[in-house]
Enzyme design. Structure first.
Site: not given
Ligand code: ASP
Length: 350
Positions: A85, A205, A223, A233-236, A256-257, A259
């Site tokens: 990850s 992350t 991450t 795609r771009v996350g947080d 984390t999680g 995004g």
């Molecule tokens: N926050 C990350 C994203 O959305 C993934 C994660 O931390 O689980 O890219």
């Protein structure tokens, strides 16, 4: 189901202690808050935060800069080929491209980030170069790669055979569904070669925050994002204020999680602002999670988001939607502490 999972987790954690001598204790204590006033401290997300913290501590514990510490720290999971990850062995997007997101921020407001970066195993190093060597904050995709190569980074092939196998497995059904958490099972499973590539978990992350004895802070977040995401795609994590925010006047936060949920609430900025207005790190993380759940209560039942906060006096807090979010705390007193975050829901959905 929960019993079986708990049993599985307990046995995985027990055997993984043998396979991973540096992760010496399981997250047996549920605690969102660790008191401050301890001098320097580094905190980070998930079980893999333990070895990452140790690398950061090798810098911070000797009086080094928090910024150098967090950069060094998050490089550990970035180069861990068992970690799918973050960094090098990250799971790819639905088209088989490994695209990485990372950000770094100093407590004085300087920051840099890269998003959807391919072919570079340590995106955090590129994020730092963006911060130091450009007038910009965020570079993405081909432009980020071009910049990295100009800065002397070497192009790498990031898709490992194991990740490629997991991708081919996924392609059989090709259904995109973020699977929380984790409980870090995928990490332990792959570390122990228990098979099942693709595992249960498909996103995590490393978010890391460090404070020195003078209350100067820095943070880093890196991450491979959500496995099997749409290309581009771009996350947080690379979005300053979403996945990471640090301010020497107050403290820092990281997430984390899923995004998308964190971006919608400007999560890490929110946590820092709540602390600025008097909430403890724990209360601030709880409020940020509550806002996500309140906005989309049904969706929140099936997704994970966790926040981790560190105040400038060293006090830290953590909170998540689902059970299973862990965080690692390292300071002069103890270098390998792993804690389980409290959460809104007490069981993890299946
Ligand atoms: N926050 C990350 C994203 O959305 C993934 C994660 O931390 O689980 O890219």
């Amino acid at each position: 189901m929960t019993d079986r999972r708990d049993f599985l987790k307990a046995s995985l954690l027990a055997t993984s202690a043998l396979a991973l001598p540096r992760i010496s204790r399981a997250a047996t204590t549920v605690s969102g808050s660790v008191p401050g006033k301890v001098g320097a401290r580094v905190v980070s997300t998930w079980d893999f935060g333990v070895p990452a913290n140790q690398a950061a501590w090798a810098v911070l514990g000797k009086g080094g800069k928090p910024l150098d510490a967090v950069e060094k720290g998050v490089m550990v999971p970035e180069s861990d080929l068992n970690n799918h990850s973050v960094g090098r062995a990250g799971y790819p997007d639905r088209d088989g491209h490994v695209t990485l997101d990372a950000s770094i921020m100093d407590g004085d407001g300087r920051c840099g980030a890269v998003a959807a970066l391919e072919h570079i195993g340590h995106p955090i190093n590129v994020a730092r170069k963006v911060m130091e060597n450009t007038p910009h904050v965020l570079l993405v995709g081909d432009g980020a790669l071009e910049f990295a190569l100009q800065q002397g980074f070497k192009k790498e092939h990031l898709l490992t055979p194991e990740s490629e196998k997991a991708w081919h497995e996924w392609l059989k059904q090709a259904k995109y569904k973020p699977v929380a958490n984790s409980e870090n099972i995928d990490y332990h499973r792959s570390v122990q070669n228990l098979g099942m590539p693709g595992g249960k978990n498909n996103h995590d992350t490393i978010g890391m925050l460090a404070v020195d004895a003078d209350g100067h802070l820095a943070g880093a977040c890196t991450t491979s994002g959500m496995a099997w995401k749409l290309h581009g795609r771009v996350g947080d994590s690379p979005i300053i204020g979403a996945g990471l925010y640090v301010d020497n006047e107050v403290g820092g936060a990281t997430s984390t999680g899923v995004g998308e949920e964190v971006i919608r609430t400007a999560g890490s900025f929110l946590v820092v602002e709540l602390m600025r207005h008097g909430r403890s790190p724990q209360e601030a993380c709880e409020e940020a999670v509550r806002r996500i759940v309140k906005k989309r209560p049904d969706a929140a039942k099936e997704l994970q988001v966790g926040f981790l906060a560190l105040r400038r006096d060293g006090e830290c807090g953590a909170y998540a939607i689902q059970k299973g979010f862990t965080y690692a705390v390292c300071d002069m007193q103890q270098q390998d502490r792993l804690l389980a975050s409290p959460s809104v829901y007490q069981t993890t959905y299946t």
